[in-house]
Motif scaffolding. Sequence first.
Motif, PDB file in Angstrom:
ATOM      1  N   THR A 127      94.343-143.979  63.146  1.00 45.57           N
ATOM      2  CA  THR A 127      95.313-143.113  62.491  1.00 45.57           C
ATOM      3  C   THR A 127      96.333-142.662  63.518  1.00 45.57           C
ATOM      4  O   THR A 127      95.983-142.030  64.511  1.00 45.57           O
ATOM      5  CB  THR A 127      94.614-141.896  61.846  1.00 45.57           C
ATOM      6  N   LEU A 128      97.586-143.018  63.260  1.00 46.80           N
ATOM      7  CA  LEU A 128      98.692-142.670  64.152  1.00 46.80           C
ATOM      8  C   LEU A 128      99.685-141.804  63.389  1.00 46.80           C
ATOM      9  O   LEU A 128      99.679-141.800  62.155  1.00 46.80           O
ATOM     10  CB  LEU A 128      99.379-143.953  64.640  1.00 46.80           C
ATOM     11  N   PRO A 129     100.554-141.091  64.090  1.00 42.31           N
ATOM     12  CA  PRO A 129     101.565-140.288  63.384  1.00 42.31           C
ATOM     13  C   PRO A 129     102.424-141.126  62.436  1.00 42.31           C
ATOM     14  O   PRO A 129     102.861-140.650  61.388  1.00 42.31           O
ATOM     15  CB  PRO A 129     102.421-139.705  64.518  1.00 42.31           C
ATOM     16  N   SER A 130     102.637-142.393  62.778  1.00 43.55           N
ATOM     17  CA  SER A 130     103.452-143.276  61.936  1.00 43.55           C
ATOM     18  C   SER A 130     102.667-143.869  60.767  1.00 43.55           C
ATOM     19  O   SER A 130     103.228-144.566  59.932  1.00 43.55           O
ATOM     20  CB  SER A 130     104.029-144.400  62.791  1.00 43.55           C
ATOM     21  N   GLY A 131     101.365-143.633  60.715  1.00 45.29           N
ATOM     22  CA  GLY A 131     100.514-144.169  59.653  1.00 45.29           C
ATOM     23  C   GLY A 131      99.327-144.910  60.241  1.00 45.29           C
ATOM     24  O   GLY A 131      99.109-144.906  61.448  1.00 45.29           O
ATOM     25  N   SER A 132      98.572-145.546  59.383  1.00 47.62           N
ATOM     26  CA  SER A 132      97.387-146.280  59.842  1.00 47.62           C
ATOM     27  C   SER A 132      97.776-147.604  60.479  1.00 47.62           C
ATOM     28  O   SER A 132      98.738-148.240  60.079  1.00 47.62           O
ATOM     29  CB  SER A 132      96.449-146.551  58.673  1.00 47.62           C
ATOM     30  N   GLN A 133      96.971-147.977  61.469  1.00 50.02           N
ATOM     31  CA  GLN A 133      97.131-149.280  62.111  1.00 50.02           C
ATOM     32  C   GLN A 133      95.748-149.907  62.158  1.00 50.02           C
ATOM     33  O   GLN A 133      94.756-149.223  62.413  1.00 50.02           O
ATOM     34  CB  GLN A 133      97.686-149.102  63.521  1.00 50.02           C
TER      35      GLN A 133
END
Length: 180
Positions: free
Chosen positions: A162-168
């Motif tokens: 989970t990243l600030p830009s969304g899931s990776q």
Amino acid sequence: MRLFIGVPLVEAVIAELSSITAQFASTAAGLRWSTPETWHVTLQFLGNTSQEQYPCVVARLRELHSAAVPVELEGIGFFDRAGIFFAGVNTTPELVDLQQRVTTATGPCGFVPETRPYHPHITLARSKAGSKGLRELKNKVARQPSFTKFVAEEFRLYESFTLPSGSQYEVRERFPLGLG
């Protein structure tokens, strides 16, 4: 580590879904759009997985032998309560069988199958809290698209970040289909 097991999509389907999301993304405010790299058909969400469970999962999935699985998307839709815009996946007997084999295989590693019925789909967008975007998008969907049918020749074990830009997602292991 947060893990899940899924079927990757073929390039033709990714292109078709990309066309759909491009068509709607600029006109639907308040939605977080998923990226093509994250599109897959989930077989089982494992969630938080310990270092001890990981080798068990991999070993059990390596023992799973299944024929290649035909996959067919069946249109786009909405999970209103969850705030999700998705592409549905036809629950063919072969796909359901693979999903059940996967959940059976991971059981001895400490994972419990979902109690809800299996409803495979590809999440295209999520609505942000308090957003009218999903309702607006629903009003813009005039017709159902058709999708390329394909045969899944593998399934994968993914790790989710989970990243600030969304899931990776990162592929941790690949498991071939068509071997039995």
